[in-house]
Design a protein around this motif. Structure first.
Motif, PDB file in Angstrom:
ATOM      1  N   SER A  25      17.105   0.311   4.453  1.00  0.00           N
ATOM      2  CA  SER A  25      18.548   0.105   4.391  1.00  0.00           C
ATOM      3  C   SER A  25      18.912  -1.345   4.119  1.00  0.00           C
ATOM      4  CB  SER A  25      19.204   0.562   5.698  1.00  0.00           C
ATOM      5  OG  SER A  25      18.667  -0.145   6.803  1.00  0.00           O
ATOM      6  N   GLY A  26      17.917  -2.238   4.154  1.00  0.00           N
ATOM      7  CA  GLY A  26      18.161  -3.633   3.876  1.00  0.00           C
ATOM      8  C   GLY A  26      16.865  -4.349   3.558  1.00  0.00           C
ATOM      9  N   PHE A  27      16.980  -5.658   3.269  1.00  0.00           N
ATOM     10  CA  PHE A  27      15.776  -6.415   2.935  1.00  0.00           C
ATOM     11  C   PHE A  27      14.889  -6.579   4.165  1.00  0.00           C
ATOM     12  CE2 PHE A  27      13.066  -9.335   0.830  1.00  0.00           C
ATOM     13  CZ  PHE A  27      12.734 -10.306   1.762  1.00  0.00           C
ATOM     14  N   THR A  28      13.586  -6.520   3.934  1.00  0.00           N
ATOM     15  CA  THR A  28      12.622  -6.776   4.997  1.00  0.00           C
ATOM     16  C   THR A  28      11.557  -7.721   4.461  1.00  0.00           C
ATOM     17  OG1 THR A  28      11.276  -4.865   4.391  1.00  0.00           O
ATOM     18  CG2 THR A  28      12.994  -4.507   6.017  1.00  0.00           C
ATOM     19  N   PHE A  29      11.020  -8.556   5.299  1.00  0.00           N
ATOM     20  CA  PHE A  29      10.020  -9.536   4.870  1.00  0.00           C
ATOM     21  C   PHE A  29       8.659  -8.909   4.625  1.00  0.00           C
ATOM     22  CE2 PHE A  29      12.212 -13.492   4.895  1.00  0.00           C
ATOM     23  CZ  PHE A  29      13.246 -13.338   5.787  1.00  0.00           C
ATOM     24  N   ALA A  30       8.306  -7.934   5.436  1.00  0.00           N
ATOM     25  CA  ALA A  30       6.999  -7.303   5.299  1.00  0.00           C
ATOM     26  C   ALA A  30       7.135  -5.800   5.492  1.00  0.00           C
ATOM     27  CB  ALA A  30       6.018  -7.864   6.315  1.00  0.00           C
ATOM     28  N   ALA A  31       6.301  -5.077   4.783  1.00  0.00           N
ATOM     29  CA  ALA A  31       6.246  -3.621   4.933  1.00  0.00           C
ATOM     30  C   ALA A  31       4.789  -3.202   5.038  1.00  0.00           C
ATOM     31  CB  ALA A  31       6.915  -2.937   3.741  1.00  0.00           C
ATOM     32  N   GLY A  32       4.568  -2.172   5.793  1.00  0.00           N
ATOM     33  CA  GLY A  32       3.218  -1.672   5.966  1.00  0.00           C
ATOM     34  C   GLY A  32       3.186  -0.166   5.867  1.00  0.00           C
ATOM     35  N   TRP A  33       2.042   0.343   5.479  1.00  0.00           N
ATOM     36  CA  TRP A  33       1.799   1.779   5.478  1.00  0.00           C
ATOM     37  C   TRP A  33       0.688   2.068   6.486  1.00  0.00           C
ATOM     38  CZ3 TRP A  33       4.723   5.400   3.232  1.00  0.00           C
ATOM     39  CH2 TRP A  33       5.566   5.025   2.187  1.00  0.00           C
ATOM     40  N   PHE A  34       0.930   3.066   7.305  1.00  0.00           N
ATOM     41  CA  PHE A  34      -0.022   3.483   8.318  1.00  0.00           C
ATOM     42  C   PHE A  34      -0.271   4.982   8.149  1.00  0.00           C
ATOM     43  CE2 PHE A  34       0.045  -0.238  11.178  1.00  0.00           C
ATOM     44  CZ  PHE A  34       1.116  -0.920  10.635  1.00  0.00           C
ATOM     45  N   GLU A  41      -6.537   7.719  16.096  1.00  0.00           N
ATOM     46  CA  GLU A  41      -5.515   6.702  16.284  1.00  0.00           C
ATOM     47  C   GLU A  41      -4.870   6.352  14.939  1.00  0.00           C
ATOM     48  OE1 GLU A  41      -7.384   4.376  20.161  1.00  0.00           O
ATOM     49  OE2 GLU A  41      -7.074   3.317  18.279  1.00  0.00           O
ATOM     50  N   ARG A  42      -3.663   5.856  15.023  1.00  0.00           N
ATOM     51  CA  ARG A  42      -2.993   5.420  13.815  1.00  0.00           C
ATOM     52  C   ARG A  42      -3.693   4.178  13.267  1.00  0.00           C
ATOM     53  NH1 ARG A  42       3.257   4.937  14.554  1.00  0.00           N
ATOM     54  NH2 ARG A  42       2.619   3.255  15.948  1.00  0.00           N
ATOM     55  N   GLU A  43      -3.879   4.111  11.968  1.00  0.00           N
ATOM     56  CA  GLU A  43      -4.540   2.974  11.348  1.00  0.00           C
ATOM     57  C   GLU A  43      -3.667   2.395  10.238  1.00  0.00           C
ATOM     58  OE1 GLU A  43      -7.958   3.615   8.837  1.00  0.00           O
ATOM     59  OE2 GLU A  43      -7.374   5.684   8.394  1.00  0.00           O
ATOM     60  N   LYS A  44      -3.787   1.095  10.072  1.00  0.00           N
ATOM     61  CA  LYS A  44      -3.065   0.441   8.997  1.00  0.00           C
ATOM     62  C   LYS A  44      -3.813   0.644   7.697  1.00  0.00           C
ATOM     63  CE  LYS A  44      -2.703  -4.123   8.507  1.00  0.00           C
ATOM     64  NZ  LYS A  44      -2.263  -5.517   8.756  1.00  0.00           N
ATOM     65  N   VAL A  45      -3.090   1.082   6.692  1.00  0.00           N
ATOM     66  CA  VAL A  45      -3.675   1.375   5.394  1.00  0.00           C
ATOM     67  C   VAL A  45      -3.420   0.239   4.415  1.00  0.00           C
ATOM     68  CG1 VAL A  45      -3.535   2.920   3.415  1.00  0.00           C
ATOM     69  CG2 VAL A  45      -3.472   3.863   5.726  1.00  0.00           C
ATOM     70  N   TYR A  56      -2.257  -6.272   1.133  1.00  0.00           N
ATOM     71  CA  TYR A  56      -3.412  -6.084   2.009  1.00  0.00           C
ATOM     72  C   TYR A  56      -3.809  -4.612   1.944  1.00  0.00           C
ATOM     73  CZ  TYR A  56      -5.774  -4.638   6.218  1.00  0.00           C
ATOM     74  OH  TYR A  56      -6.652  -4.050   7.088  1.00  0.00           O
ATOM     75  N   TYR A  57      -5.141  -4.362   1.987  1.00  0.00           N
ATOM     76  CA  TYR A  57      -5.625  -2.989   1.988  1.00  0.00           C
ATOM     77  C   TYR A  57      -6.762  -2.831   2.991  1.00  0.00           C
ATOM     78  CZ  TYR A  57      -3.098  -2.732  -2.418  1.00  0.00           C
ATOM     79  OH  TYR A  57      -2.130  -2.788  -3.384  1.00  0.00           O
ATOM     80  N   ALA A  58      -6.784  -1.692   3.654  1.00  0.00           N
ATOM     81  CA  ALA A  58      -7.934  -1.352   4.480  1.00  0.00           C
ATOM     82  C   ALA A  58      -9.116  -1.079   3.554  1.00  0.00           C
ATOM     83  CB  ALA A  58      -7.623  -0.121   5.323  1.00  0.00           C
ATOM     84  N   ASP A  59     -10.313  -1.351   4.038  1.00  0.00           N
ATOM     85  CA  ASP A  59     -11.510  -1.144   3.218  1.00  0.00           C
ATOM     86  C   ASP A  59     -11.617   0.307   2.734  1.00  0.00           C
ATOM     87  OD1 ASP A  59     -13.666  -3.429   5.084  1.00  0.00           O
ATOM     88  OD2 ASP A  59     -12.256  -3.778   3.449  1.00  0.00           O
ATOM     89  N   SER A  60     -11.154   1.231   3.555  1.00  0.00           N
ATOM     90  CA  SER A  60     -11.289   2.651   3.230  1.00  0.00           C
ATOM     91  C   SER A  60     -10.455   3.080   2.027  1.00  0.00           C
ATOM     92  CB  SER A  60     -10.922   3.496   4.450  1.00  0.00           C
ATOM     93  OG  SER A  60      -9.602   3.222   4.872  1.00  0.00           O
ATOM     94  N   VAL A  61      -9.455   2.282   1.651  1.00  0.00           N
ATOM     95  CA  VAL A  61      -8.590   2.673   0.535  1.00  0.00           C
ATOM     96  C   VAL A  61      -8.612   1.660  -0.604  1.00  0.00           C
ATOM     97  CG1 VAL A  61      -7.082   3.867   2.163  1.00  0.00           C
ATOM     98  CG2 VAL A  61      -6.465   1.568   1.381  1.00  0.00           C
ATOM     99  N   LYS A  62      -9.306   0.568  -0.400  1.00  0.00           N
ATOM    100  CA  LYS A  62      -9.328  -0.486  -1.412  1.00  0.00           C
ATOM    101  C   LYS A  62      -9.854   0.061  -2.741  1.00  0.00           C
ATOM    102  CE  LYS A  62     -10.054  -4.302   0.583  1.00  0.00           C
ATOM    103  NZ  LYS A  62     -10.679  -5.453   1.283  1.00  0.00           N
ATOM    104  N   GLY A  63      -9.157  -0.238  -3.812  1.00  0.00           N
ATOM    105  CA  GLY A  63      -9.555   0.251  -5.120  1.00  0.00           C
ATOM    106  C   GLY A  63      -8.980   1.603  -5.474  1.00  0.00           C
ATOM    107  N   ARG A  64      -8.422   2.299  -4.486  1.00  0.00           N
ATOM    108  CA  ARG A  64      -7.833   3.624  -4.731  1.00  0.00           C
ATOM    109  C   ARG A  64      -6.326   3.625  -4.509  1.00  0.00           C
ATOM    110  NH1 ARG A  64      -9.087   7.742  -1.542  1.00  0.00           N
ATOM    111  NH2 ARG A  64      -9.544   6.471   0.295  1.00  0.00           N
TER     112      ARG A  64
END
Length: 120
Positions: A25-34, A41-45, A56-64
Motif C-alpha cells: 500500500s506504500g513504499f517500503t525499504f526492504a521486502a522479503g519472500w519467505f 519452520e518458515r525460511e527466508k527465500v 539476496y537468495y537462499a542457497d536452495s533457490v539461487k539460480g532458479r
C-alpha cells in the motif's frame, strides 16, 4: 503499517515456473519472500533492497528464483523457475526497514500467504 496483498500461487509440475506478486500500500525499504512447508519452520527465500535493487537468495533457490520490483506500483515479484517438489509451501511476502534483510525479525508487515504446490 503497510498492507500487503499477495497473488500468483498455484499448482505446477516439477520443472515449471510461477511468478508471485506482492503489492504494497506504500513504499517500503526492504521486502522479503519467505516460505513454510508443512511441519517445517518458515525460511527466508529471497529479499530485495527497494532503494538500490540489491538482492539476496537462499542457497536452495539461487539460480532458479529471481526477485524484482516495480517501484511505480510498490510491487515486488518472485519469479520461480525450475521448480522442485521441495519448493512446495505457503509463500509469504514481508516488508520492513533495510536492516530486516540481514535480520528477518525486522520485517514488520506480512502478506496473507499464497500456496505453491509443485507436484506431478
Amino acid at each position: 503499517q503497510v498492507q500487503l496483498v499477495e497473488s500468483g500461487g498455484g499448482l505446477v509440475q516439477p520443472g515449471g515456473s510461477l511468478t508471485l506478486s506482492c503489492a504494497a500500500s506504500g513504499f517500503t525499504f526492504a521486502a522479503g519472500w519467505f516460505r513454510q512447508a508443512p511441519g517445517k519452520e518458515r525460511e527466508k527465500v529471497s529479499a530485495i533492497n527497494n532503494s538500490d535493487g540489491t538482492t539476496y537468495y537462499a542457497d536452495s533457490v539461487k539460480g532458479r528464483f529471481t526477485v524484482s520490483r516495480d517501484g511505480s506500483k510498490n510491487t515486488v515479484y518472485l519469479h520461480m523457475n525450475s521448480l522442485k517438489p521441495e519448493d512446495t509451501g505457503v509463500y509469504y511476502c514481508a516488508t520492513g526497514p533495510l536492516w530486516a534483510i540481514a535480520d528477518p525479525r525486522g520485517f514488520n508487515s506480512w502478506g496473507q500467504g499464497t500456496q505453491v504446490t509443485v507436484s506431478s
